[in-house]
Design a protein around this motif. Structure first.
Motif: not given
Length: 270
Positions: A180-182, A186-190, A233-239, A243-253
Motif C-alpha cells: 500500500i505504501m509503495k 508511486g501515485k504521489r510521485s506521478n 489510475d492503476k496505482e489508485g486502483k491497487d491502493e 486497502t480492502a484486503k488489509l481491512d479483511y486481514l485485520e479482521r481475520r487476525m
C-alpha cells in the motif's frame, strides 16, 4: 488565521471538500493555500488530515512534521503526526511525539487519550506477535500460562494450527501494508510529475524522456502525460484493492486471536 485573504479563501474551500470527504479536492485547495502562505501551520495540519483520510500515512506524517516545524506550539500538529506514526505501527515514535506535545501542554486531554490508545494498540500487537512466534512447537507457552503439552492432545493440535494460521496472516498483513505504501508513493510521485509537466506550455519543443526499466526513451509530452494518467489510475486502483484486503486481514487476525484465547481459556477451566 492567515493575513492572506486569498489563502484563507482556499482553506475554506478545502474545509468544505474535507467535510464532504472529497480528500483529493481538499488537498488541491490546501496546497494552493500553502503556495500563498507557507507560514500557516493550519494548512499543513489540514492537508495532513486529508492524507490520513486517504490512508496515505507517510505523506500525512510529512505534512504534520512541517506543521510542527512552522509552529512548534500548535498542539494539533503533534496529534496528527502521532496518529500517522501509529497507523504505520511506529508506536515508539508516536509516543515520543505525544510526549513532545505534552511538554508544551501537559493537561491536553486529546493527547492524553491518544497516548492511552496507542499504548493499548502496541501491547495488543506485541501480544499477538509473541503468541505467534511461540506457536511453532507443541511445548510452547500458551496465553494465560501453562503449556500446550498440558492440554488435551486434540485441543493442543487445534491451538497450534490456529497459531500457525495467525503467523501466516500476520506476514501477509505486513506485506500488504508495505505494498500500500509503495502504491501511495508511486501515485504521489506521478501526480507531482504531472503537475510539473502541466506548468509547461503545451506546444513546448523540449526533449522529454520516460524511464523504461533501466533505460530512458525519448517520448512526446502527450505520451508521457498519457502514461502518467494510466499509472496514477492503476496505482489508485491497487491502493483501493489493497486497502480492502488489509481491512479483511485485520479482521481475520482479530478473529484468530480471539479463537485462540477462547480455546485455551475454556480448556484451562475444564
Amino acid at each position: 488565521m492567515s493575513n492572506n485573504p486569498d489563502a484563507e479563501a482556499k482553506k475554506e474551500l478545502g474545509n468544505k471538500a474535507f467535510a464532504a470527504k472529497n480528500y483529493d479536492e481538499a488537498i488541491k485547495h490546501y496546497t494552493a493555500a500553502i503556495a500563498l502562505d507557507q507560514k500557516n501551520c493550519v494548512y499543513y495540519s489540514n492537508r495532513s488530515a486529508c492524507y490520513g483520510g486517504k490512508k496515505e500515512w507517510a505523506t500525512a506524517a510529512k505534512d504534520a512534521k512541517e506543521c510542527i516545524k512552522v509552529n512548534p506550539s500548535f498542539i494539533k500538529g503533534y496529534y496528527r503526526l502521532a496518529n500517522a506514526q501509529s497507523e504505520q505501527n511506529d508506536f515508539d515514535a508516536a509516543l515520543a511525539t505525544i510526549k513532545q506535545g505534552l511538554s508544551i501542554e501537559p493537561d491536553n486531554p486529546q493527547l492524553q487519550k491518544q497516548m492511552r490508545q496507542i499504548k493499548a494498540k502496541r501491547s495488543t500487537l506485541r501480544r499477538a506477535e509473541n503468541s505467534a512466534n511461540t506457536a511453532t512447537s507443541s511445548g510452547a507457552a500458551m496465553p494465560g500460562g501453562g503449556a500446550y503439552r498440558n492440554l488435551d492432545s486434540s485441543i493442543s493440535k487445534e491451538v497450534i494450527d490456529l497459531q500457525q494460521q495467525l503467523i501466516a496472516t500476520t506476514k501477509e498483513y505486513r506485506m500488504v501494508k508495505a505494498n500500500i505504501m509503495k502504491a501511495q508513493n508511486g501515485k504521489r510521485s506521478n501526480e507531482l510529475t504531472k503537475q510539473e509537466l502541466e506548468k509547461m506550455p503545451s506546444g513546448t519543443d523540449a526533449k522529454m524522456y520516460r524511464g523504461v526499466g533501466k533505460m530512458f526513451m525519448l517520448t512526446s509530452r502527450s505520451d508521457i502525460m498519457t502514461h502518467l494518467d494510466e499509472s496514477i489510475d492503476k496505482e489508485g486502483k491497487d491502493e483501493k484493492d489493497l486497502t480492502a484486503k488489509l481491512d479483511y486481514l485485520e479482521r481475520r487476525m482479530k478473529s484468530q486471536q480471539q479463537n485462540i484465547q477462547e480455546l485455551t481459556k475454556s480448556a484451562s477451566s475444564e
